[in-house]
Design a protein around this motif. Structure first.
Motif, PDB file in Angstrom:
ATOM      1  N   ILE A 180      41.496  37.668  41.231  1.00  0.00           N
ATOM      2  CA  ILE A 180      42.304  38.578  42.047  1.00  0.00           C
ATOM      3  C   ILE A 180      42.358  39.971  41.431  1.00  0.00           C
ATOM      4  O   ILE A 180      42.150  40.977  42.111  1.00  0.00           O
ATOM      5  N   CYS A 181      42.619  40.041  40.124  1.00  0.00           N
ATOM      6  CA  CYS A 181      42.674  41.359  39.473  1.00  0.00           C
ATOM      7  C   CYS A 181      41.285  41.984  39.392  1.00  0.00           C
ATOM      8  O   CYS A 181      41.150  43.215  39.413  1.00  0.00           O
ATOM      9  N   THR A 182      40.257  41.153  39.317  1.00  0.00           N
ATOM     10  CA  THR A 182      38.885  41.657  39.285  1.00  0.00           C
ATOM     11  C   THR A 182      38.540  42.320  40.613  1.00  0.00           C
ATOM     12  O   THR A 182      37.952  43.409  40.653  1.00  0.00           O
ATOM     13  N   GLN A 183      38.892  41.657  41.702  1.00  0.00           N
ATOM     14  CA  GLN A 183      38.610  42.189  43.032  1.00  0.00           C
ATOM     15  C   GLN A 183      39.314  43.515  43.278  1.00  0.00           C
ATOM     16  O   GLN A 183      38.778  44.411  43.945  1.00  0.00           O
ATOM     17  N   ALA A 184      40.511  43.673  42.723  1.00  0.00           N
ATOM     18  CA  ALA A 184      41.326  44.861  42.979  1.00  0.00           C
ATOM     19  C   ALA A 184      40.830  46.110  42.270  1.00  0.00           C
ATOM     20  O   ALA A 184      41.209  47.229  42.640  1.00  0.00           O
ATOM     21  N   CYS A 185      39.977  45.955  41.270  1.00  0.00           N
ATOM     22  CA  CYS A 185      39.576  47.099  40.449  1.00  0.00           C
ATOM     23  C   CYS A 185      38.732  48.111  41.232  1.00  0.00           C
ATOM     24  O   CYS A 185      37.693  47.744  41.795  1.00  0.00           O
ATOM     25  N   PRO A 186      39.148  49.365  41.292  1.00  0.00           N
ATOM     26  CA  PRO A 186      38.364  50.390  41.991  1.00  0.00           C
ATOM     27  C   PRO A 186      36.960  50.591  41.418  1.00  0.00           C
ATOM     28  O   PRO A 186      36.049  50.966  42.152  1.00  0.00           O
TER      29      PRO A 186
END
Length: 228
Positions: A214-220
């Motif tokens: 989830i945090c990986t996907q959110a990274c710009p």
């Protein structure tokens, strides 16, 4: 060493590894690994369309890709070790995804450490390696060796700036917002046990709760890959 470097270049190319580098690990290894003062760090890009689907957690497509890429990394690393061995050097491949210390949620050596020392990226606020080409949408491999490769200039500063997208996205509230620098303690950045509990509770069917994303996907830095 040039001939050996060319052989490793050919191996990485044949396995589809587009980014790798040599790291000076002097003073960073210990115990049985103390004989290794160099590392070769490998970065494999993950499929962007798969990574972009992780906003709510891992998917079947990601679980399959995760397993496939880990196998590719381990196969390539084993080939590199054999090449170094034939050249008379000691070498050991760090497993792509194995916890040798499950109590403290750690492996024998951090892939991220080798990668930052090889100049391939920095550790983001999500406690993952961020690369300039693909952000954290990658998997890592590492070979430790005593071969005297010329190391790259390490990256020693975070480029995340004021961004907090990963922190806001984390459902486990495990990311603390700490800024990475070489030697910083993991606990400054991540509550590893909160992260692990959440994954095992909510995503156990995906490799025994080792996947989230989830945090990986959110990274710009990852999201920009979709705009290329």
């Amino acid at each position: 060493m040039r001939r050996l470097e060319q052989e490793i270049e050919q191996i990485t190319a044949s396995h589809g590894c587009a980014l790798y580098g040599y790291a000076d690990l002097q003073g960073l290894t210990s115990g049985e690994l103390d004989r290794f003062h160099r590392g070769i760090s490998f970065v494999f890009q993950m499929e962007p369309w798969v990574m972009d689907q992780l906003a709510q957690g891992p998917t079947d497509a990601y679980s399959v890709l995760y397993g496939q890429v880990n196998l590719r990394i381990d196969a390539m690393a084993a080939e590199v070790v054999r090449t170094l061995d034939r050249a008379g050097h000691q070498a050991w491949a760090l497993p792509s995804s194995t916890r040798s210390d499950p109590v403290n949620i750690r492996g024998d050596f951090q892939h991220k450490t080798a990668a930052t020392r090889a100049g391939l990226g920095w550790v983001g606020k999500n406690c993952q390696l961020l690369t300039k080409p693909w952000g954290p949408w990658v998997r890592l491999g590492t070979v430790l060796t005593d071969a005297p490769f010329e190391p790259a200039a390490p990256i020693e500063k975070s480029l995340c700036g004021k961004c907090t997208k990963c922190i806001e996205a984390c459902p486990a509230k495990a990311l603390k917002g700490g800024i990475w620098r070489p030697g910083v303690e993991r606990d400054t950045m991540l509550d590893a046990w909160a992260c692990d509990r959440y994954k095992k509770t909510h995503f156990h069917k995906f490799h025994g709760g080792h996947n989230c994303g989830i945090c990986t996907q959110a990274c710009p830095m990852g999201q920009k890959v979709l705009r290329k």
